[in-house]
Design a protein around this motif. Structure first.
Motif, PDB file in Angstrom:
ATOM      1  N   SER A   1      10.093  -3.168   7.093  1.00 46.81           N
ATOM      2  CA  SER A   1      10.422  -2.458   5.939  1.00 46.81           C
ATOM      3  C   SER A   1       9.441  -1.376   5.725  1.00 46.81           C
ATOM      4  O   SER A   1       8.515  -1.307   6.028  1.00 46.81           O
ATOM      5  CB  SER A   1      10.407  -3.456   4.863  1.00 46.81           C
ATOM      6  OG  SER A   1       9.073  -3.944   4.548  1.00 46.81           O
ATOM      7  N   ILE A   2      10.148  -0.266   4.825  1.00 48.68           N
ATOM      8  CA  ILE A   2       9.124   0.775   4.585  1.00 48.68           C
ATOM      9  C   ILE A   2       8.094   0.171   3.365  1.00 48.68           C
ATOM     10  O   ILE A   2       7.128   0.446   3.369  1.00 48.68           O
ATOM     11  CB  ILE A   2      10.002   1.602   3.817  1.00 48.68           C
ATOM     12  CG1 ILE A   2      11.133   2.339   4.885  1.00 48.68           C
ATOM     13  CG2 ILE A   2       9.339   2.956   3.296  1.00 48.68           C
ATOM     14  CD1 ILE A   2      12.318   3.117   4.457  1.00 48.68           C
ATOM     15  N   ALA A   3       8.467  -0.581   2.539  1.00 48.67           N
ATOM     16  CA  ALA A   3       7.790  -0.891   1.347  1.00 48.67           C
ATOM     17  C   ALA A   3       8.438  -2.371   0.695  1.00 48.67           C
ATOM     18  O   ALA A   3       9.791  -2.491   0.833  1.00 48.67           O
ATOM     19  CB  ALA A   3       7.643   0.061   0.366  1.00 48.67           C
ATOM     20  N   ARG A   4       7.494  -3.002   0.236  1.00 47.21           N
ATOM     21  CA  ARG A   4       8.129  -4.211  -0.509  1.00 47.21           C
ATOM     22  C   ARG A   4       7.635  -4.388  -1.709  1.00 47.21           C
ATOM     23  O   ARG A   4       6.340  -3.692  -2.348  1.00 47.21           O
ATOM     24  CB  ARG A   4       7.522  -5.323   0.119  1.00 47.21           C
ATOM     25  CG  ARG A   4       8.411  -5.607   1.626  1.00 47.21           C
ATOM     26  CD  ARG A   4       8.026  -6.998   2.078  1.00 47.21           C
ATOM     27  NE  ARG A   4       8.807  -7.522   3.336  1.00 47.21           N
ATOM     28  CZ  ARG A   4       8.327  -7.172   4.536  1.00 47.21           C
ATOM     29  NH1 ARG A   4       6.936  -6.890   4.768  1.00 47.21           N
ATOM     30  NH2 ARG A   4       8.845  -7.349   5.704  1.00 47.21           N
ATOM     31  N   PHE A   5       8.221  -5.004  -2.843  1.00 50.15           N
ATOM     32  CA  PHE A   5       7.752  -5.297  -4.185  1.00 50.15           C
ATOM     33  C   PHE A   5       7.085  -6.514  -4.110  1.00 50.15           C
ATOM     34  O   PHE A   5       7.662  -7.684  -3.957  1.00 50.15           O
ATOM     35  CB  PHE A   5       9.077  -5.480  -4.936  1.00 50.15           C
ATOM     36  CG  PHE A   5       8.750  -5.380  -6.389  1.00 50.15           C
ATOM     37  CD1 PHE A   5       8.162  -4.357  -7.349  1.00 50.15           C
ATOM     38  CD2 PHE A   5       8.827  -6.574  -7.113  1.00 50.15           C
ATOM     39  CE1 PHE A   5       8.131  -4.160  -8.562  1.00 50.15           C
ATOM     40  CE2 PHE A   5       8.844  -6.611  -8.629  1.00 50.15           C
ATOM     41  CZ  PHE A   5       8.256  -5.376  -9.419  1.00 50.15           C
ATOM     42  N   ASP A   6       5.750  -6.622  -4.932  1.00 50.08           N
ATOM     43  CA  ASP A   6       5.060  -8.024  -4.534  1.00 50.08           C
ATOM     44  C   ASP A   6       4.974  -8.761  -5.905  1.00 50.08           C
ATOM     45  O   ASP A   6       5.519  -8.258  -6.809  1.00 50.08           O
ATOM     46  CB  ASP A   6       3.570  -7.689  -4.105  1.00 50.08           C
ATOM     47  CG  ASP A   6       2.697  -6.671  -5.008  1.00 50.08           C
ATOM     48  OD1 ASP A   6       3.103  -6.663  -6.200  1.00 50.08           O
ATOM     49  OD2 ASP A   6       1.810  -6.001  -4.596  1.00 50.08           O
ATOM     50  N   SER A   7       4.485  -9.735  -5.955  1.00 48.67           N
ATOM     51  CA  SER A   7       4.422 -10.485  -7.048  1.00 48.67           C
ATOM     52  C   SER A   7       3.471  -9.897  -8.197  1.00 48.67           C
ATOM     53  O   SER A   7       3.518 -10.460  -9.176  1.00 48.67           O
ATOM     54  CB  SER A   7       3.818 -12.121  -6.682  1.00 48.67           C
ATOM     55  OG  SER A   7       2.403 -11.881  -6.148  1.00 48.67           O
TER      56      SER A   7
ATOM     57  N   TRP B   1       5.063  -2.039  -6.126  1.00 49.66           N
ATOM     58  CA  TRP B   1       5.690  -1.663  -4.711  1.00 49.66           C
ATOM     59  C   TRP B   1       4.522  -1.449  -3.863  1.00 49.66           C
ATOM     60  O   TRP B   1       3.517  -0.584  -4.258  1.00 49.66           O
ATOM     61  CB  TRP B   1       6.658  -0.660  -4.756  1.00 49.66           C
ATOM     62  CG  TRP B   1       7.731  -1.059  -5.188  1.00 49.66           C
ATOM     63  CD1 TRP B   1       8.338  -1.018  -6.526  1.00 49.66           C
ATOM     64  CD2 TRP B   1       9.235  -1.427  -4.561  1.00 49.66           C
ATOM     65  NE1 TRP B   1       9.535  -1.453  -6.534  1.00 49.66           N
ATOM     66  CE2 TRP B   1      10.119  -1.569  -5.417  1.00 49.66           C
ATOM     67  CE3 TRP B   1       9.141  -1.579  -3.021  1.00 49.66           C
ATOM     68  CZ2 TRP B   1      11.269  -2.013  -4.823  1.00 49.66           C
ATOM     69  CZ3 TRP B   1      10.513  -2.238  -2.897  1.00 49.66           C
ATOM     70  CH2 TRP B   1      11.606  -2.231  -3.672  1.00 49.66           C
ATOM     71  N   HIS B   2       4.509  -1.579  -2.430  1.00 56.79           N
ATOM     72  CA  HIS B   2       3.334  -1.236  -1.743  1.00 56.79           C
ATOM     73  C   HIS B   2       3.996  -0.956  -0.172  1.00 56.79           C
ATOM     74  O   HIS B   2       4.965  -1.613   0.356  1.00 56.79           O
ATOM     75  CB  HIS B   2       2.290  -1.972  -1.570  1.00 56.79           C
ATOM     76  CG  HIS B   2       2.503  -3.631  -1.263  1.00 56.79           C
ATOM     77  ND1 HIS B   2       2.505  -3.949   0.214  1.00 56.79           N
ATOM     78  CD2 HIS B   2       3.064  -4.568  -1.785  1.00 56.79           C
ATOM     79  CE1 HIS B   2       2.980  -5.063   0.396  1.00 56.79           C
ATOM     80  NE2 HIS B   2       3.283  -5.548  -0.863  1.00 56.79           N
TER      81      HIS B   2
ATOM     82  N   ASN C   1       5.055   3.827  -7.154  1.00 55.64           N
ATOM     83  CA  ASN C   1       5.332   3.131  -8.387  1.00 55.64           C
ATOM     84  C   ASN C   1       5.288   3.984  -9.452  1.00 55.64           C
ATOM     85  O   ASN C   1       5.243   3.603 -10.641  1.00 55.64           O
ATOM     86  CB  ASN C   1       4.022   2.132  -8.613  1.00 55.64           C
ATOM     87  CG  ASN C   1       4.117   0.967  -7.611  1.00 55.64           C
ATOM     88  OD1 ASN C   1       4.986   0.063  -7.713  1.00 55.64           O
ATOM     89  ND2 ASN C   1       3.228   0.891  -6.581  1.00 55.64           N
ATOM     90  N   ASN C   2       5.367   5.314  -9.229  1.00 53.49           N
ATOM     91  CA  ASN C   2       5.322   6.297 -10.458  1.00 53.49           C
ATOM     92  C   ASN C   2       6.743   6.792 -10.578  1.00 53.49           C
ATOM     93  O   ASN C   2       7.286   7.686  -9.612  1.00 53.49           O
ATOM     94  CB  ASN C   2       4.299   7.396 -10.287  1.00 53.49           C
ATOM     95  CG  ASN C   2       2.834   6.811 -10.062  1.00 53.49           C
ATOM     96  OD1 ASN C   2       2.508   6.032 -10.734  1.00 53.49           O
ATOM     97  ND2 ASN C   2       2.308   7.356  -9.020  1.00 53.49           N
TER      98      ASN C   2
END
Length: 437
Positions: free
Chosen positions: A224-230, A234-235, A434-435
């Motif tokens: 994937s390009i990026a993932r949303f973490d706990s 996003w990173h 994230n901005n």
């Protein structure tokens, strides 16, 4: 439908609050229900920004809708301006800042989030649009935030293999496009052997900066390009092993089969086939028509240029990016009712059928389904349900604008290691994703 987009900061929450303030202002509602005025007595001007795809490919649809609008709103002037993808966002940002934005604007479906979160768009009522109960989910998701609809799906796009069947017939004995990647690579090798005297001929024209294609291979490997973490952020995940596998696979194909300039993007890739310099390329289904069009291409290729499903490295079809466009009413439009009505006409069942008749994927499954059995559209139409999309993150627009992924691919093709290039790309993505601004 609710898109699960969780804000990464208090700033995003503040912006969301601003959206509510915009939509609850004293101006007439954007769906046109807030005003009891007779359309025949309405006056003023509605400015529409459409991308030049419509001007090139379905001007008859635009004219019919404009005529329909003029009949309903005889006192309202319609000002239509066509835009190019290269500079539309910059022009729109300036127009919004100056307070002279269009009333209706076409947005690529990766562009919408930026304008939703900034409060630039007006909410509309989904139930007032044709076929809204069967809109393609991935398209509708790009317009949906906090249970409100901020734009209207216009059309979808899915990438397929476009190929010269005569070239494949001569090299392999079959005019059919291979169904597995191993068979495809064998066919491309045979084509390469037959054309080795022509150093400009690409068995597979796969542009180096073509990040939509590169990320399709990433998706095929489970990356994937990026993932949303706990932690609520996003990173970037391009440095993950599965993502690196997909990127490496893409780069290997580019280096082996593209004999053109590896720094040129895919915007006009159809020209490579139209000019006799490519046996196949990976693109939108409608690009096949550009290859054989009288002005942009070579009409003599009409009977040999075909489309097919692009096989992926895992024995399955290559996952495709679900592209497409949305239409939105800007938040400060002085004509929200007529503006929304224009969108309603332009995305009506009749209008969407006009697109489908031109082999453009409509915005809904009801009218998409028949295209799954049509030779010229089957590959693209059948790819839609399993398509991938860019991260639904507040800063994705900035990531795309900064060309982080194309620059990463360019660096790799110039000799930078996949490991270092993906690590650097993730760091750059993390700075922006994230901005909302």
């Amino acid at each position: 439908m609710k898109r699960q987009l969780v804000s990464a900061s208090l700033a995003i929450a503040a912006l969301a609050a601003g959206l509510t303030a915009c939509s609850s202002s004293g101006s007439p509602s954007a769906d046109g229900r807030g005003s009891s005025a007779d359309p025949k007595s309405a006056t003023g001007t509605v400015t529409v920004w459409l991308m030049d795809d419509a001007q090139k490919n379905w001007p008859d649809l635009v004219q019919r809708v404009n005529d329909e609008f003029a009949a309903k709103y005889p006192g309202v002037s319609l000002k239509l301006a066509y835009q190019g993808w290269a500079d539309k966002v910059g022009k729109l940002d300036k127009a919004l800042a100056a307070g002279n934005a269009p009333d209706v604007v076409e947005l690529g479906n990766t562009e919408t989030m930026k304008y939703v979160l900034s409060g630039a768009l007006a909410a509309v009522d989904r139930t007032t649009f044709d076929n809204s109960d069967s809109w393609i989910k991935a398209l509708a998701n790009t317009c949906t935030y906090q249970d409100k609809l901020w734009c209207v799906p216009y059309y979808a796009g899915a990438r397929v293999a476009v190929y010269n069947s005569a070239t494949f017939q001569q090299a392999t004995g079959s005019a059919d496009f291979p169904r597995t990647e191993s068979d495809l690579l064998a066919a491309l090798d045979r084509i390469a052997d037959r054309s080795k005297s022509d150093r400009t001929f690409s068995p597979l024209y796969l542009p180096g900066p073509y990040w939509y294609a590169a990320m399709s291979y990433v998706a095929a490997y489970g990356g994937s390009i990026a993932r949303f973490d706990s932690s609520g952020n996003w990173h970037g995940t391009l440095h993950d092993p599965k993502s690196q596998q997909g990127i490496s696979h893409f780069v290997d194909l580019v280096r082996k089969y593209n004999k053109g300039d590896l720094t040129v993007n895919e915007q006009n890739q159809f020209e490579s086939m139209a000019r006799g310099h490519a046996a196949a390329f990976y693109g939108n289904g409608f690009e096949a028509a550009s290859v054989t069009a009288p002005v942009t291409g070579d009409p003599s290729l009409k009977d040999v240029v075909k489309v097919a499903t692009m096989p992926g490295p895992d024995g399955k079809p290559l996952p495709t990016f679900i592209g497409g466009s949305d239409l939105a009413v800007t938040a400060k439009s002085a004509q929200p009712g007529p503006a929304t009505d224009w969108i309603r006409m332009f995305t009506s069942a009749k209008s969407e059928q006009a697109l489908a008749d031109k082999d453009i994927l409509p915005n809904n499954l009801t009218q998409l389904n028949p295209l799954k059995n049509k030779a010229t559209t089957a590959a693209a139409a059948n790819a839609v349900p399993d398509a991938w999309f860019t991260p639904l993150a507040p800063g994705w627009g900035a990531v795309e604008k900064q060309k982080i992924i194309p620059d990463m691919l360019a660096a790799i093709l110039k000799g930078k290691s996949v490991d270092q290039a993906t690590k650097d790309a993730d760091a750059a993505i993390d700075q922006l994703i994230n901005n909302a601004s």
